[in-house]
Design an enzyme around this catalytic site. Structure first.
Site, PDB file in Angstrom:
ATOM      1  N   TYR A   1      12.564  -3.173  -5.849  1.00 14.29           N
ATOM      2  CA  TYR A   1      13.398  -2.676  -6.948  1.00 14.29           C
ATOM      3  C   TYR A   1      12.652  -2.769  -8.280  1.00 14.29           C
ATOM      4  CZ  TYR A   1      17.381  -3.350  -3.713  1.00 14.29           C
ATOM      5  OH  TYR A   1      18.247  -3.327  -2.651  1.00 14.29           O
TER       6      TYR A   1
ATOM      7  N   HIS B   1      13.092  -7.225   3.841  1.00 16.34           N
ATOM      8  CA  HIS B   1      13.826  -6.022   3.431  1.00 16.34           C
ATOM      9  C   HIS B   1      14.100  -5.078   4.611  1.00 16.34           C
ATOM     10  CE1 HIS B   1      14.521  -3.472  -0.426  1.00 16.34           C
ATOM     11  NE2 HIS B   1      15.464  -3.262   0.460  1.00 16.34           N
TER      12      HIS B   1
END
Length: 275
Positions: free
Chosen positions: A47, A105
């Site tokens: 991110y 992730h």
């Protein structure tokens, strides 16, 4: 209502998603959310906002010990040495001293390094860099493999989950194993989910927003949703959804909106790769 994992990890019923909350504006949005009462903020290496989120946590005035800062290890860092360095970098970027909850992730199964990545998370936990560890987007076979290889079961699995993709089997397995289910894109990135007549009727009958109805559905199912918003009013509305108690019939009606494959972008963890 809180969520508790087999490890003893206790999480609040609703957290803050931070995808695309970056820079000074992102930091301000995180600080505003924490002042409103959020106590879990979800970030990730990919991110590119671990520093912004960490800054928001510090600027909020919230007691650091009561805030769960989450980040995620990127796919390109699954190798043992790369993972060790990437985790250290995430801790340093956040400026918070440690990561409360670190997740892998994506499993990236074709690369076949997620077991090495899991071992790196265990190592980071043993070194005190990370308090709790878990995964994201893992299928049952991925969960089984990392536990068989290490004897360590994740505390959390964060998966795509919303009314068009309720993930009943995965959620059932998680509950059996004491793994907290977190939901990314919990309202399906808005779109046609919030336009569903069933959801709009429930919201209207209760005097709440369709978004609140969907978030209350997650909470009723013992799923921890991570809605994202930079708007203070919407943040407060989302958090207030934790107090809405739906009937079993309402929960079942929303769950019945599920589709055979309701994924938003077809990101099947069995084949999807994310660097």
């Amino acid at each position: 209502m809180t969520q508790q994992a087999h490890t003893g990890l206790v999480l609040p019923p609703i957290g803050l998603g931070t995808y695309r909350l970056n820079g000074f504006e992102g930091a301000a949005a995180v600080a505003t959310a924490l002042r409103a009462g959020y106590r879990l903020v979800d970030s990730a290496f990919n991110y590119e906002n671990e520093a912004a989120v960490g800054s928001g946590v510090r600027d909020s005035g919230a007691d650091r010990s009561g805030v769960v800062f989450t980040s995620k290890l990127a796919g390109r860092h699954h190798g043992t040495a790369a993972a060790r360095t990437a985790i250290e970098e995430s801790v340093l970027r956040s400026g918070l001293g440690h990561i409360d909850l670190l997740l892998i992730h994506w499993p990236n199964p074709s690369r076949g390094l997620y077991v090495e990545a899991w071992k790196a998370l265990i190592d980071a936990q043993e070194r005190g860099l990370v308090t709790h560890i878990g995964v994201s987007n893992f299928l049952p076979e991925h969960l089984e493999r990392i536990e068989d290889a290490t004897g360590v079961r994740p505390a959390v699995n964060q998966i795509e989950l919303h009314p068009h993709f309720p993930q009943e089997e995965a959620h059932r397995l998680h509950r059996e194993k004491g793994i907290i289910t977190q939901a990314w894109s919990p309202i399906g990135r808005a779109g046609d989910v919030l336009a569903e007549p069933v959801i709009r009727d429930i919201a209207a009958a209760r005097g709440i927003t369709p978004t609140q109805a969907v978030l209350a559905w997650h909470v009723a199912r013992d799923v921890l949703p991570l809605p994202k918003s930079a708007d203070a009013h919407r943040q407060a509305e989302n958090l207030a959804a934790a107090e809405v108690v739906l009937t079993p019939e309402e929960v079942a009606a929303i769950t019945a909106l599920g589709r055979e494959d309701g994924r938003l972008r077809g990101q099947d963890p069995a084949v999807h790769e994310e660097d």
